[in-house]
Design an enzyme around this catalytic site. Structure first.
Site, mmCIF file in Angstrom:
data_model
loop_
_atom_site.group_PDB
_atom_site.id
_atom_site.type_symbol
_atom_site.label_atom_id
_atom_site.label_comp_id
_atom_site.label_asym_id
_atom_site.label_seq_id
_atom_site.Cartn_x
_atom_site.Cartn_y
_atom_site.Cartn_z
ATOM 1 N N CYS A 186 39.832 57.651 32.635
ATOM 2 C CA CYS A 186 38.856 57.822 31.555
ATOM 3 C C CYS A 186 37.903 56.640 31.388
ATOM 4 O O CYS A 186 36.711 56.853 31.098
ATOM 5 C CB CYS A 186 39.568 58.138 30.236
ATOM 6 S SG CYS A 186 40.858 56.984 29.751
ATOM 7 N N ARG A 221 39.139 44.021 39.406
ATOM 8 C CA ARG A 221 39.673 44.702 40.587
ATOM 9 C C ARG A 221 41.026 45.346 40.291
ATOM 10 O O ARG A 221 41.828 45.568 41.189
ATOM 11 C CB ARG A 221 39.787 43.731 41.763
ATOM 12 C CG ARG A 221 38.446 43.102 42.152
ATOM 13 C CD ARG A 221 38.497 42.436 43.505
ATOM 14 N NE ARG A 221 38.592 43.431 44.556
ATOM 15 C CZ ARG A 221 39.048 43.174 45.779
ATOM 16 N NH1 ARG A 221 39.478 41.956 46.078
ATOM 17 N NH2 ARG A 221 39.095 44.129 46.687
ATOM 18 N N SER A 222 41.263 45.663 39.020
ATOM 19 C CA SER A 222 42.526 46.287 38.644
ATOM 20 C C SER A 222 42.543 47.743 39.069
ATOM 21 O O SER A 222 41.505 48.356 39.317
ATOM 22 C CB SER A 222 42.740 46.197 37.134
ATOM 23 O OG SER A 222 41.884 47.108 36.457
ATOM 24 N N ASP A 244 36.347 39.631 41.937
ATOM 25 C CA ASP A 244 37.038 38.883 40.904
ATOM 26 C C ASP A 244 36.036 37.906 40.296
ATOM 27 O O ASP A 244 34.846 37.924 40.640
ATOM 28 C CB ASP A 244 38.244 38.156 41.506
ATOM 29 C CG ASP A 244 39.359 39.124 41.881
ATOM 30 O OD1 ASP A 244 39.629 40.042 41.082
ATOM 31 O OD2 ASP A 244 39.963 38.972 42.963
ATOM 32 N N ILE A 245 36.517 37.026 39.439
ATOM 33 C CA ILE A 245 35.587 36.196 38.672
ATOM 34 C C ILE A 245 34.985 35.043 39.476
ATOM 35 O O ILE A 245 34.018 34.435 39.034
ATOM 36 C CB ILE A 245 36.256 35.647 37.396
ATOM 37 C CG1 ILE A 245 37.466 34.769 37.743
ATOM 38 C CG2 ILE A 245 36.664 36.797 36.489
ATOM 39 C CD1 ILE A 245 38.113 34.120 36.531
#
Length: 330
Positions: A186, A221-222, A244-245
């Protein structure tokens, strides 16, 4: 439907656009689906931690369900129930109980709880027939293989079989006979709907290519947000940087849209690194962009939660239909 023109911004400043106008069309769709439902759907939320963002989201879910006429039951376990209990204690048992309760149409677990690996396990404990968040591996398999439709009877099978029906994640599609739409996570879906509204998607192009020519960076990136979102955007033709960061300055300078979902209050995307005229969406509970973000961004959306909850409720209503198909086939 074309997006209405936002109010004019001060010279040199982009537009601050809240999610309300984006959510409005989907709210009407959910209301229409609810009006056609034979019974009121029931959603169970499972809160098992003392996390304030999770508590706030649970309360937000309750309010939205009440406003729309969806039955919502919040099941508290662990530290959410009693301070002396452990974080996440009893969450798996609560999921299994909701799986087995025939009156429950959908289950929403408030993550994070233990960490990526254990939380991923819990995603698989939720029955795919009740997974309103779309985090079960059956739905992720379809997403990563761009499989849009499935046989609802397959949701309780232990082996995933490709259906062969591939297409873009769009509204208005008619599934082939005997097939239904796969459930899409969602939050990533809500982000796509925001990008569609904001014109990142070109409606003149054919389905599957509507994000062609666009470069989009996703800072997360989860398996809950970042990777599924990158797959959705790629399926629709975009060039996607899933990062990523660290080491993001170069890709931000190329990006037509930047989506950040970093769960860290101290993390900020540097405005100076952004491409002039880009679109920025903040998905995290904390603001990931600097206050000056609109000096570079043409449009900045500070939160997408109001769209996310409607995607979740739309998934709930679809799953209620799939459960009915399962019952009728017995």
């Amino acid at each position: 439907m074309a997006a209405p023109a936002p109010a004019a911004a001060p010279a040199g400043k982009g537009i601050l656009l809240k999610a309300d106008p984006i959510a409005a069309a989907y709210r009407d769709e959910v209301k229409s689906m609810l009006a056609q439902a034979s019974t009121k759907p029931k959603l169970v939320g499972i809160l098992s931690t003392s996390s304030e963002p999770s508590k706030s989201y649970a309360e937000f879910t309750r309010r939205q369900c009440e406003e729309l006429g969806v039955e919502f039951v919040l099941k508290k376990t662990g530290a959410a129930l009693e301070a002396e209990l452990g974080e996440g204690e009893g969450v798996e048992e609560a999921i299994i109980e909701a799986n087995e309760d025939e009156s429950v149409n959908g289950i929403m677990v408030y993550f994070p709880i233990f960490g990526p690996q254990q939380d991923h396990y819990l995603h698989q404990v939720v029955s795919p027939l009740k997974d309103v968040e779309g985090l079960h591996f059956k739905f992720h398999y379809n997403l990563y293989h761009n499989i849009r439709f499935l046989n609802p009877k397959s949701l309780l099978e232990t082996v995933t079989t490709p259906s062969g029906h591939t297409t873009s994640t769009i509204d208005g599609e008619v599934p082939p006979p005997g097939m239904v739409k796969s459930i899409i996570p969602c939050t990533p879906l809500a982000i796509v709907k925001c990008l569609e509204y904001l014109g990142v998607y070109n409606r003149i192009l054919p389905y599957g290519d509507r994000a062609y020519g666009k470069t989009i960076t996703v800072i997360n990136r989860s398996e809950v947000v970042g990777r599924p979102l990158a797959a959705l955007l790629s399926n629709d033709g975009a060039r996607v940087y899933s990062v990523d960061i660290d080491s993001i300055q170069e890709v931000l300078a190329q990006s037509d849209a930047v989506v950040s979902a970093v769960p860290n209050a101290s993390y900020k995307v540097k405005t100076e690194w952004l491409k002039d005229g880009c679109i920025c969406l903040n998905v995290a509970a904390d603001k990931n962009f600097e206050k000056e973000v609109r000096d570079k961004a043409s449009i900045y959306v500070p939160a997408v939660g109001k769209v996310t909850i409607l995607m979740l409720l739309r998934n709930l209503l679809r799953l209620q239909q799939y459960q009915r198909i399962q019952e009728e086939s017995k």
